[in-house]
Write a protein that holds these residues in place. Sequence first.
Motif, mmCIF file in Angstrom:
data_model
loop_
_atom_site.group_PDB
_atom_site.id
_atom_site.type_symbol
_atom_site.label_atom_id
_atom_site.label_comp_id
_atom_site.label_asym_id
_atom_site.label_seq_id
_atom_site.Cartn_x
_atom_site.Cartn_y
_atom_site.Cartn_z
ATOM 1 N N ARG A 155 0.835 -1.213 0.000
ATOM 2 C CA ARG A 155 0.000 0.000 0.000
ATOM 3 C C ARG A 155 0.868 1.262 0.000
ATOM 4 N NH1 ARG A 155 -2.631 1.108 5.522
ATOM 5 N NH2 ARG A 155 -0.420 1.504 5.880
ATOM 6 N N ASP A 156 1.862 1.291 0.881
ATOM 7 C CA ASP A 156 2.677 2.506 1.017
ATOM 8 C C ASP A 156 3.515 2.751 -0.235
ATOM 9 O OD1 ASP A 156 1.535 2.718 3.480
ATOM 10 O OD2 ASP A 156 3.281 1.972 4.594
ATOM 11 N N THR A 157 3.986 1.660 -0.848
ATOM 12 C CA THR A 157 4.785 1.804 -2.075
ATOM 13 C C THR A 157 3.931 2.373 -3.204
ATOM 14 O OG1 THR A 157 6.079 -0.109 -1.392
ATOM 15 C CG2 THR A 157 6.265 0.525 -3.691
ATOM 16 N N VAL A 158 2.703 1.851 -3.336
ATOM 17 C CA VAL A 158 1.838 2.345 -4.414
ATOM 18 C C VAL A 158 1.450 3.801 -4.124
ATOM 19 C CG1 VAL A 158 -0.327 1.992 -5.652
ATOM 20 C CG2 VAL A 158 1.017 0.014 -4.931
ATOM 21 N N ARG A 159 1.201 4.100 -2.859
ATOM 22 C CA ARG A 159 0.824 5.478 -2.502
ATOM 23 C C ARG A 159 1.966 6.446 -2.858
ATOM 24 N NH1 ARG A 159 -1.425 6.355 3.483
ATOM 25 N NH2 ARG A 159 -3.087 5.044 2.633
ATOM 26 N N ARG A 160 3.203 6.018 -2.557
ATOM 27 C CA ARG A 160 4.365 6.866 -2.872
ATOM 28 C C ARG A 160 4.514 7.039 -4.388
ATOM 29 N NH1 ARG A 160 7.108 4.461 1.112
ATOM 30 N NH2 ARG A 160 7.952 2.890 -0.284
ATOM 31 N N PHE A 161 4.297 5.934 -5.100
ATOM 32 C CA PHE A 161 4.403 5.997 -6.564
ATOM 33 C C PHE A 161 3.405 7.027 -7.121
ATOM 34 C CE2 PHE A 161 2.576 4.718 -10.615
ATOM 35 C CZ PHE A 161 3.696 4.721 -11.428
ATOM 36 N N CYS A 162 2.182 6.961 -6.614
ATOM 37 C CA CYS A 162 1.153 7.899 -7.107
ATOM 38 C C CYS A 162 1.554 9.332 -6.777
ATOM 39 C CB CYS A 162 -0.202 7.588 -6.481
ATOM 40 S SG CYS A 162 -0.877 6.028 -7.062
ATOM 41 N N ALA A 204 -4.988 -11.192 -1.886
ATOM 42 C CA ALA A 204 -6.116 -10.425 -2.426
ATOM 43 C C ALA A 204 -6.184 -9.065 -1.723
ATOM 44 C CB ALA A 204 -7.413 -11.210 -2.214
ATOM 45 N N THR A 205 -5.854 -9.046 -0.436
ATOM 46 C CA THR A 205 -5.909 -7.793 0.317
ATOM 47 C C THR A 205 -4.848 -6.812 -0.193
ATOM 48 O OG1 THR A 205 -6.739 -8.973 2.239
ATOM 49 C CG2 THR A 205 -5.740 -6.816 2.647
ATOM 50 N N ALA A 206 -3.638 -7.318 -0.460
ATOM 51 C CA ALA A 206 -2.587 -6.436 -0.993
ATOM 52 C C ALA A 206 -3.019 -5.869 -2.340
ATOM 53 C CB ALA A 206 -1.275 -7.207 -1.137
ATOM 54 N N TYR A 207 -3.618 -6.728 -3.167
ATOM 55 C CA TYR A 207 -4.114 -6.265 -4.472
ATOM 56 C C TYR A 207 -5.180 -5.191 -4.273
ATOM 57 C CZ TYR A 207 -7.086 -6.416 -8.641
ATOM 58 O OH TYR A 207 -7.858 -6.074 -9.715
ATOM 59 N N GLY A 208 -6.086 -5.431 -3.317
ATOM 60 C CA GLY A 208 -7.148 -4.456 -3.047
ATOM 61 C C GLY A 208 -6.576 -3.131 -2.569
ATOM 62 N N LEU A 209 -5.586 -3.205 -1.698
ATOM 63 C CA LEU A 209 -4.981 -1.961 -1.193
ATOM 64 C C LEU A 209 -4.309 -1.188 -2.331
ATOM 65 C CD1 LEU A 209 -3.525 -3.366 2.156
ATOM 66 C CD2 LEU A 209 -5.258 -1.558 1.961
ATOM 67 N N GLY A 260 -11.581 -5.662 -7.320
ATOM 68 C CA GLY A 260 -10.671 -4.508 -7.245
ATOM 69 C C GLY A 260 -11.429 -3.192 -7.141
ATOM 70 N N ILE A 261 -12.580 -3.129 -7.810
ATOM 71 C CA ILE A 261 -13.384 -1.899 -7.783
ATOM 72 C C ILE A 261 -13.977 -1.666 -6.387
ATOM 73 C CG2 ILE A 261 -15.551 -0.909 -8.652
ATOM 74 C CD1 ILE A 261 -14.808 -2.102 -11.399
ATOM 75 N N ILE A 262 -14.280 -2.749 -5.680
ATOM 76 C CA ILE A 262 -14.817 -2.612 -4.319
ATOM 77 C C ILE A 262 -13.838 -1.791 -3.479
ATOM 78 C CG2 ILE A 262 -15.386 -3.901 -2.207
ATOM 79 C CD1 ILE A 262 -16.308 -6.217 -4.069
ATOM 80 N N TRP A 263 -12.552 -2.067 -3.644
ATOM 81 C CA TRP A 263 -11.514 -1.328 -2.920
ATOM 82 C C TRP A 263 -11.240 0.025 -3.561
ATOM 83 C CZ3 TRP A 263 -8.491 -3.214 1.262
ATOM 84 C CH2 TRP A 263 -8.688 -4.570 1.590
ATOM 85 N N GLY A 264 -11.125 0.004 -4.887
ATOM 86 C CA GLY A 264 -10.708 1.210 -5.602
ATOM 87 C C GLY A 264 -11.679 2.357 -5.409
ATOM 88 N N SER A 265 -12.979 2.051 -5.500
ATOM 89 C CA SER A 265 -13.976 3.125 -5.393
ATOM 90 C C SER A 265 -13.821 3.866 -4.068
ATOM 91 C CB SER A 265 -15.386 2.547 -5.536
ATOM 92 O OG SER A 265 -15.570 1.490 -4.604
ATOM 93 N N MET A 266 -13.453 3.133 -3.020
ATOM 94 C CA MET A 266 -13.270 3.783 -1.721
ATOM 95 C C MET A 266 -11.989 4.622 -1.687
ATOM 96 S SD MET A 266 -15.687 3.703 0.329
ATOM 97 C CE MET A 266 -17.288 3.296 -0.360
ATOM 98 N N GLY A 290 -11.932 -9.314 1.140
ATOM 99 C CA GLY A 290 -10.556 -9.716 0.801
ATOM 100 C C GLY A 290 -10.168 -10.987 1.544
ATOM 101 N N ARG A 291 -10.492 -11.038 2.801
ATOM 102 C CA ARG A 291 -10.129 -12.241 3.573
ATOM 103 C C ARG A 291 -10.950 -13.454 3.109
ATOM 104 N NH1 ARG A 291 -5.360 -10.423 4.368
ATOM 105 N NH2 ARG A 291 -5.117 -8.902 6.034
ATOM 106 N N LEU A 292 -12.219 -13.229 2.732
ATOM 107 C CA LEU A 292 -13.007 -14.356 2.176
ATOM 108 C C LEU A 292 -12.359 -14.850 0.880
ATOM 109 C CD1 LEU A 292 -16.787 -13.323 2.586
ATOM 110 C CD2 LEU A 292 -15.366 -14.671 4.133
ATOM 111 N N LYS A 293 -11.892 -13.896 0.070
ATOM 112 C CA LYS A 293 -11.262 -14.291 -1.211
ATOM 113 C C LYS A 293 -9.998 -15.101 -0.941
ATOM 114 C CE LYS A 293 -9.915 -12.101 -5.637
ATOM 115 N NZ LYS A 293 -9.914 -13.354 -6.368
ATOM 116 N N GLU A 294 -9.214 -14.665 0.038
ATOM 117 C CA GLU A 294 -7.985 -15.412 0.367
ATOM 118 C C GLU A 294 -8.313 -16.814 0.885
ATOM 119 O OE1 GLU A 294 -6.243 -12.529 2.949
ATOM 120 O OE2 GLU A 294 -5.942 -11.205 1.234
ATOM 121 N N ALA A 295 -9.446 -16.928 1.581
ATOM 122 C CA ALA A 295 -9.835 -18.248 2.101
ATOM 123 C C ALA A 295 -10.462 -19.109 1.004
ATOM 124 C CB ALA A 295 -10.820 -18.068 3.262
ATOM 125 N N GLY A 296 -10.682 -18.501 -0.172
ATOM 126 C CA GLY A 296 -11.256 -19.256 -1.297
ATOM 127 C C GLY A 296 -12.757 -19.440 -1.178
#
Length: 395
Positions: free
Chosen positions: A28-35, A82-87, A255-261, A313-319
Amino acid sequence: MSDSAAAFSARDPLNLDAGFSDEEKAVRDTVRRFCRDHIDAHVGEWFDQGRLPDPRGLTRQLGRLGVLGMHLEGYGCAGASATAYGLACTELEACDSGIRSLMSVQGSLAMYAIWRHGSEDHKRQWLPAMAAGEAIGCFGLTEPDHGSDPSGMSTRARRDGGDWVLSGGKMWITNGSIADVAVVWASTDDGIRGFVVPTDSPGFAANEITRKLSLRASITAELVFDEVRLPAEAVLPDARGLGAALRCLNEARFGIIWGSMGAARSCLDTAIDYAGTRVQFGRPIAGFQLTQQKLADMAVTVHRGLLLAAHLGRLKEAGTLRPEQVSFGKLNNVRDALEVCRTARTILGANGISLEYPVIRHMTNLESVLTYEGTSEMHTLVLGQALTGIAAFRG
Ligand code: TGC
Ligand code: FAD
């Protein structure tokens, strides 16, 4: 209250950070810095001009950042949670929905389709280059006459000896005119199938769609297939029926669930800063109860949305994540994000409509996000069907 309770943080009032691993927070912090370092200062101008000045360079930068197909395993992909991707989606969309779209379409639609449904040759040929941002992908499902209901698509692939011949067209395709490869869904004698189509194939054309007032820092195109001849192996071997295409959509919708927020959070932050310095009637407008109510409601909405995203995200990781739960999240978060942006706009007064601030840009972008990846009405009907057992899409 226990002594060990974390101090209240205006940026993270629910202390969601506590549920993220160090690795997820680092992404998250790396992507935030990149932006912050590469995009934030320019994206308003790109939106204003209605163009991405260097989409290939930007895609390579995203490749180096490691976010393209980051939740996939192997073939040069990072295998992140999935959570890292969402972040990462949250941070990119806090910058602009168009930048998140570029990343989602590449990683969650085009790459995922190949990763999930492609042959070993497809994967080896395309995934490492796409993960590095050296090759760009697009995903063609929507047609001019078949949007919410892709089942009736008229793009057709017919067998001709050992080859396939593709004819028809797709509409509203993100990255379409800059793509090296298009994943195209077409009807065949054997039902709907997916095809891996190099965009330099004779008969393939892409025309950029202009005059958009939303997602202006994103490339959208019409694709035309004029008897495009493809080898037998162009078909995705494991994609049979519309369900295969819809499976890819689940990834991008997640991804949109996270992105929109992320877009909503950017509007909330802007509104808090603005309200603290804008003085009317002799005091900062943040000191008026009506403004505080708006800010408090916006904060509740944003962090509730992020909490929902983190849970899914955690449900997705649990499959165990179900498509109906993805619809729940997309419906709720995009609708709520739009409401947050509209409220932020009121707090900024006239400045709320200026591109000097990100608010109106996020607001108009989210009008597209509400429509693409399944309209809010489609996700309502998915939930309606899940709740009642009755499908209300047709008749
Ligand atoms: P239906 O009969 O319900 O389903 C056909 C088959 O698909 C299965 N299925 C799913 N599988 C996985 N995930 C899902 N979400 C699924 N939804 C359905 C279903 O079980 C069935 O399988 P089988 O084995 O029985 O054949 O299909 P339907 O024709 O009634 O349609 C249902 C509906 C309306 C929900 C679907 O067509 C739909 O989602 N429409 C919306 C279209 C859409 O979202 N298009 C997006 C295009 S891509 C895009 O917008 C990219 S934007 C850029 C960016 O992301 O940044
Ligand atoms: P329609 O399906 O014509 O819907 C119009 C209205 O009717 C909507 O409000 C809809 O909810 C409503 N409606 C339709 N059927 C029903 C029903 N049964 N009950 C109640 N209401 C109904 N597509 C791709 O394949 N790939 C991409 O990369 C891509 N990128 C996009 C980028 C942008 C910027 C945009 C705006 C769109 C993109 N799309 C892409 C297309 C997008 O997925 C479609 O626009 C979307 O699925 C809706 O289809 P439509 O626009 O044809 O609307």
